[in-house]
Design an enzyme around this catalytic site. Structure first.
Site, PDB file in Angstrom:
ATOM      1  N   TYR A 201       0.813  -1.219   0.000  1.00 15.26           N
ATOM      2  CA  TYR A 201       0.000   0.000   0.000  1.00 15.26           C
ATOM      3  C   TYR A 201       0.851   1.276   0.000  1.00 15.26           C
ATOM      4  CZ  TYR A 201      -3.965  -3.097   0.928  1.00 15.26           C
ATOM      5  OH  TYR A 201      -4.920  -4.082   0.825  1.00 15.26           O
TER       6      TYR A 201
ATOM      7  N   ASP B 163      -1.655 -11.287   8.188  1.00 15.15           N
ATOM      8  CA  ASP B 163      -0.833 -12.373   7.623  1.00 15.15           C
ATOM      9  C   ASP B 163       0.611 -12.311   8.098  1.00 15.15           C
ATOM     10  OD1 ASP B 163      -2.699 -13.694   5.649  1.00 15.15           O
ATOM     11  OD2 ASP B 163      -2.865 -11.603   5.075  1.00 15.15           O
TER      12      ASP B 163
ATOM     13  N   HIS C 294       5.028  -6.203  -4.773  1.00 12.67           N
ATOM     14  CA  HIS C 294       3.586  -6.367  -4.954  1.00 12.67           C
ATOM     15  C   HIS C 294       2.793  -5.123  -4.633  1.00 12.67           C
ATOM     16  CE1 HIS C 294       3.743  -6.779  -0.644  1.00 12.67           C
ATOM     17  NE2 HIS C 294       2.440  -6.791  -0.571  1.00 12.67           N
TER      18      HIS C 294
ATOM     19  N   TYR D 250     -11.371  -1.060  -0.322  1.00 12.14           N
ATOM     20  CA  TYR D 250     -11.388  -0.688   1.101  1.00 12.14           C
ATOM     21  C   TYR D 250     -10.133   0.072   1.511  1.00 12.14           C
ATOM     22  CZ  TYR D 250      -7.990  -3.721   3.548  1.00 12.14           C
ATOM     23  OH  TYR D 250      -6.835  -4.271   4.056  1.00 12.14           O
ATOM     24  N   ARG D 251      -9.112   0.049   0.673  1.00 12.32           N
ATOM     25  CA  ARG D 251      -7.816   0.596   1.051  1.00 12.32           C
ATOM     26  C   ARG D 251      -6.966   0.570  -0.207  1.00 12.32           C
ATOM     27  NH1 ARG D 251      -4.129  -2.690   5.503  1.00 12.32           N
ATOM     28  NH2 ARG D 251      -2.422  -1.221   5.656  1.00 12.32           N
TER      29      ARG D 251
END
Ligand code: ADP
Length: 557
Positions: A105, A167, A419, A500-501
């Site tokens: 993110y 995670d 990623h 959501y984000r």
């Protein structure tokens, strides 16, 4: 005091002003707690365990696109307050992070190039309280999930309390809740489980939310001390709402405050635990599985936040793409089936857990097994049924709140793996999930990548997490990944699905999709932003919210 020129100055700031600002900051935090980012050569992508604070290690644009001018590490809450006041005095944008991992993110990078990254986690990292009777903890920004878990172990509290972990265990408990991150126990919705905050406002004032706004009566004979060290109200972590408007929400995924304390509810040890895996063989069985899951989750027969993982997510945890195949492009159905067979998994793999004493678990397991048995070819596993190393062994820990780092491995599906997460919300409905999966998979494959994803099942919705894995050293692959996520956002918006984000690079686009009634939500957010932060110093551009002094049109991506 000397400071070298930064690689990227904040917008509309000259070198002299920047140096004067840092000189004043050094008087607050100490020179040793300031690092100026002077050249591109300094930018190390590091690793999950050695994360940079200067930029995003999973850079989807140029490595130095989202970059700090300097990183400042305050040592206390009053120092954070002083830093915020100086930022106002000198008109310098600041970007707070707690631990700065924020993987997929944007890492610790600021949305606005040249902002000062405020690393709260380096020094402000106490576990202030673990309350067994009330089943909660109060933490500072630098407390990681692994830290909090370790605390429970060291204090022999594991038989009383469990934490919830995402995670990976290296993130900030507070930071993750602020971003509305999720974990997988019954307490998986971290924002839902937070209770009471302390926040430095954009003008430098300190506020406590909920019951924390009511002072705890001072003991006779004690003198007032530091505001941030005052004991909180006895119900601060017990009742989230207090009196009047419930304000906490405006501090999450926002740029209206720097959180310095947070209460988080902990789960009482349930008195028994059993994790499980249900493998679902066929791609189109996602539809059936989700329709089975919905009533079970609503009724809390499924007690935790379970996940439905695509075969390649599990495969990638266990090996690189090259370890399975020599195919370069996206894998087809036959290859996916071959991998599933090799790993004794299904196209979809459902990971859940049962909590409570043995009779409770047995009763719940009976209902779950019966419901899933209507899907042809499903198989049921407990961790003890599988000898070789498998994802269930990792999930066995995660689903009881034991932090792990095993899931880092799927990033190495391809060489130089980095990623980006694409995270739309879906109904818990077979039809919706199947459609969302098909729409996203089509685009992922068109861009030459493998679909890797998981559905994380909340109380009434699913966070569908699509993992876009790209080679960080291949400029073309980065461009394709970036263009893919932009297309995915647009495609999903056309179906009424929102995320959501998101990563820094996509905040403007996604904010633009939440545009009902002539963007009233953004206009409302901007009104609050400009009222609380008239100089726009705090995290400009965060989640698409730009203060008036940083014209959106200039900075929008
Ligand atoms: P992680 O826990 O994954 O390491 P970070 O500490 O990087 O996460 O935080 C993720 C994002 O959450 C930050 O970029 C910032 O926008 C926001 N955030 C984190 N901590 C705070 C805080 N104490 N106050 C305000 N916002 C925060």
């Amino acid at each position: 005091m000397t400071f070298e020129a930064p690689l990227a100055l904040p917008p509309a700031t000259d070198q002299a002003t920047f140096k004067r600002f840092l000189t004043r900051v050094a008087e607050v935090v100490g020179r040793e707690n300031i690092q100026v980012v002077t050249s591109k050569d300094e930018l190390e992508d590091g690793s999950y365990h050695n994360q940079p604070y200067t930029h995003d290690p999973h850079h989807i644009l140029d490595q130095d696109h989202f970059i700090a001018s300097a990183v400042v590490c305050p040592r206390s809450v009053p120092e954070v307050q002083d830093l915020v006041k100086l930022a106002n005095e000198f008109n310098i944008p600041i970007w707070p992070v707690s631990i700065g991992r924020n993987s997929g993110y944007g890492g610790a990078a600021p949305r606005l190039r040249g902002s000062i990254v405020v690393d709260l986690g380096k020094h402000i990292r106490r576990i202030l309280e673990v309350n067994v009777e009330g089943a909660y903890a109060v933490v500072e920004p630098g407390v990681t999930f692994a830290d909090l878990h370790q605390y429970l172990v060291e204090h022999n509290l594991k038989d009383k309390l469990w934490i919830d972990v995402p995670d990976l265990g290296g993130g900030s408990v507070l930071g993750n809740a602020m971003e509305r991150g999720v974990g997988y126990t019954p307490y998986g919705d971290h924002w839902m489980m937070h209770c009471g905050m302390e926040v430095v406002l954009p003008n430098g004032e300190l506020m406590r939310t909920g019951m924390g706004a009511m002072p705890e009566p001072r003991k006779a004979g004690t003198v007032p001390g530091r505001l941030d060290e005052e004991p909180g109200n006895k119900c601060w972590q017990l009742f989230p709402y207090g009196f009047g408007p419930y304000n906490d929400g405006i501090f999450s995924q926002s740029n209206l405050g720097i959180a310095t304390k947070m209460g988080i509810w902990l789960m009482p040890n349930p008195g028994g635990y059993q994790s499980y895996l249900i493998t679902v063989p066929k791609e189109e069985d996602l539809r059936k599985a989700v329709d089975i899951i919905r009533p079970l989750r609503l009724q809390m027969v499924l007690q935790n936040v379970p996940t439905i993982r695509h075969i390649l997510l599990d495969a990638a945890v266990l090996g690189s793409k090259a370890s399975y195949t020599s195919t370069q492009g996206p894998l087809g159905d036959e290859e996916l089936d071959a991998i599933a067979k090799k790993l004794n998994l299904g196209r979809w793999n459902f990971y859940g857990a049962l909590y409570g004493p043995e009779p409770t678990r047995t009763a719940l397991w009976g209902v779950i097994k019966q419901a899933f048995s209507s899907i042809e070819g499903v198989k049921f596993f407990f961790p003890e049924d599988i000898k070789e190393n498998c994802v269930l062994h990792t999930r066995h820990k995660t689903l009881q709140g034991i932090p792990t780092f095993d899931e880092l491995k799927w990033i190495d599906w391809i060489p130089n793996g980095a990623h980006l997460f694409f995270s739309p919300i879906s109904k818990v409905s077979g039809e919706d999930a199947m459609l969302q999966y098909s729409v996203t998979k089509k685009r992922v494959i068109e861009s030459g990548l493998d679909f890797i994803g998981t559905f994380t099942v909340g109380m009434r919705e699913m966070h569908h997490i699509v993992c876009i894995v790209f080679n960080r050293k291949d400029e073309d692959a980065k461009r394709r990944a970036h263009s893919l996520i932009k297309i995915l956002i647009a495609d999903c918006a056309a179906h009424g699905w929102g995320e959501y984000r998101t990563h820094l690079a996509l905040m403007d686009q996604i904010a633009g999709t939440y545009n009902w009634n002539n963007n009233i939500l953004m206009r409302f957010n901007e009104t609050i932003k400009n009222a609380l932060d008239p100089k726009g110093i705090l995290a400009p551009g965060k989640n698409g919210i730009w203060p008036t002094n940083y014209a959106r049109t200039t900075h929008k991506l």
